[in-house]
Scaffold this motif. Structure first.
Motif, mmCIF file in Angstrom:
data_model
loop_
_atom_site.group_PDB
_atom_site.id
_atom_site.type_symbol
_atom_site.label_atom_id
_atom_site.label_comp_id
_atom_site.label_asym_id
_atom_site.label_seq_id
_atom_site.Cartn_x
_atom_site.Cartn_y
_atom_site.Cartn_z
ATOM 1 N N LYS A 127 24.030 34.918 46.685
ATOM 2 C CA LYS A 127 23.742 34.887 48.119
ATOM 3 C C LYS A 127 24.607 35.909 48.866
ATOM 4 C CE LYS A 127 22.707 29.999 47.730
ATOM 5 N NZ LYS A 127 23.159 28.653 48.018
ATOM 6 N N TYR A 179 19.594 47.830 55.083
ATOM 7 C CA TYR A 179 18.666 47.870 56.209
ATOM 8 C C TYR A 179 19.072 48.858 57.317
ATOM 9 C CZ TYR A 179 15.710 44.217 54.343
ATOM 10 O OH TYR A 179 14.832 43.514 53.557
ATOM 11 N N THR A 202 11.985 36.614 46.126
ATOM 12 C CA THR A 202 11.805 35.517 47.076
ATOM 13 C C THR A 202 10.744 34.542 46.573
ATOM 14 O OG1 THR A 202 12.400 36.969 48.906
ATOM 15 C CG2 THR A 202 11.261 34.948 49.477
ATOM 16 N N ILE A 246 14.032 42.721 47.502
ATOM 17 C CA ILE A 246 14.650 42.159 48.706
ATOM 18 C C ILE A 246 13.667 42.227 49.862
ATOM 19 C CG2 ILE A 246 15.701 44.326 49.455
ATOM 20 C CD1 ILE A 246 18.193 42.698 50.242
ATOM 21 N N ALA A 287 21.981 43.783 51.974
ATOM 22 C CA ALA A 287 21.161 43.898 53.187
ATOM 23 C C ALA A 287 21.935 44.557 54.322
ATOM 24 C CB ALA A 287 20.663 42.533 53.609
ATOM 25 N N VAL A 299 23.269 39.399 48.141
ATOM 26 C CA VAL A 299 22.068 39.704 48.928
ATOM 27 C C VAL A 299 22.455 40.087 50.356
ATOM 28 C CG1 VAL A 299 20.020 38.641 49.977
ATOM 29 C CG2 VAL A 299 20.483 38.327 47.551
ATOM 30 N N ILE A 300 23.405 39.358 50.943
ATOM 31 C CA ILE A 300 23.825 39.656 52.316
ATOM 32 C C ILE A 300 24.511 41.017 52.393
ATOM 33 C CG2 ILE A 300 25.372 38.921 54.174
ATOM 34 C CD1 ILE A 300 24.789 36.019 53.278
ATOM 35 N N PRO A 341 13.418 40.600 54.284
ATOM 36 C CA PRO A 341 14.193 39.925 55.337
ATOM 37 C C PRO A 341 14.265 38.408 55.183
ATOM 38 C CG PRO A 341 12.784 41.586 56.300
ATOM 39 C CD PRO A 341 12.410 41.493 54.860
ATOM 40 N N VAL A 384 17.095 37.489 52.908
ATOM 41 C CA VAL A 384 18.389 37.664 53.577
ATOM 42 C C VAL A 384 18.655 36.513 54.540
ATOM 43 C CG1 VAL A 384 19.736 39.193 55.065
ATOM 44 C CG2 VAL A 384 18.229 40.162 53.323
ATOM 45 N N ALA A 421 19.609 33.515 52.538
ATOM 46 C CA ALA A 421 20.974 33.595 52.009
ATOM 47 C C ALA A 421 21.997 33.284 53.093
ATOM 48 C CB ALA A 421 21.227 34.979 51.417
ATOM 49 N N ILE A 422 21.801 33.807 54.293
ATOM 50 C CA ILE A 422 22.742 33.562 55.396
ATOM 51 C C ILE A 422 22.731 32.089 55.782
ATOM 52 C CG2 ILE A 422 23.191 34.042 57.839
ATOM 53 C CD1 ILE A 422 22.158 36.910 57.286
#
Length: 194
Positions: free
Chosen positions: A84, A95, A64, A161, A91, A87-88, A163, A166, A169-170
């Motif tokens: 991206k 998570y 990040t 990674i 996650a 990463v999603i 939050p 994430v 990316a979203i």
């Protein structure tokens, strides 16, 4: 962290005021703001301002921070949508399992698992094959920072990674879909006959 906060402030100023600050001015502003955020300013604040930010957000991952710092550079190349999406997806799997939804804990892999380190290297090679050389550098520096114990954490996940990555990316994918849809609308693609 103070440099990262300075980069975020400059990025937000550029977006909010719709201006493009020249590279030299961005560099000088990053150095000045980073310095101001690093030192305690008094006013009953015993810690520097960046310590209060870190207390709220926690430590950002190396990935990040490097992506944020790269946004200040003049030739900031677009980040591939595949990264991206990766990463999603990571996650979405990581998570919930790390928080205890299931008997499997992928967070434990970050404490020196050779298989996990190998998968990070394979992901970096995939970034290189996709033509995104900056991704190789970012992942390499994250692994180097992990091996040097740059953060307080000894877990590789914390270097890769977080939050905020994430959420970025979203929102970035949603923004690109919206922008593409808006371009199609302006070009008349949706209203052609036939």
């Amino acid at each position: 962290m103070s440099i990262t906060c300075a980069v975020v402030l400059i990025y937000l100023c550029q977006k909010v005021f719709s201006i493009d600050i020249p590279f030299i001015a961005r560099l000088i502003l990053v150095l000045m703001l980073g310095n101001v955020l690093f030192w305690p300013l008094g006013m009953s604040l015993e810690l520097p301002l960046v310590a209060y930010v870190r207390g709220v957000t926690g430590e950002l991952s190396i990935v990040t921070m490097l992506l944020l710092w790269a946004s200040v550079l003049p030739s900031a190349k677009k980040i591939p949508i595949g990264l991206k999406l990766s990463v999603i997806l990571i996650a979405l799997m990581f998570y919930p399992l790390a928080l205890g939804f299931g008997m499997f804990d992928p967070y434990a892999w970050g404490y020196g698992s050779i298989a996990f380190l190998g998968s990070v290297i394979i992901f970096a090679i995939c970034c290189g094959l996709a033509g995104w050389i900056k991704g190789i550098w970012i992942l390499s520096l994250a692994v180097i920072a992990w091996s040097a114990h740059w953060h307080e954490s000894a877990n590789l996940w914390d270097y890769l990674i977080d939050p905020f990555l994430v959420v970025w990316a979203i929102t970035s994918i949603i923004q690109s879909i919206y922008k593409r849809r808006q371009e199609k609308t302006q070009s008349g693609y949706l209203f052609r006959a036939g």
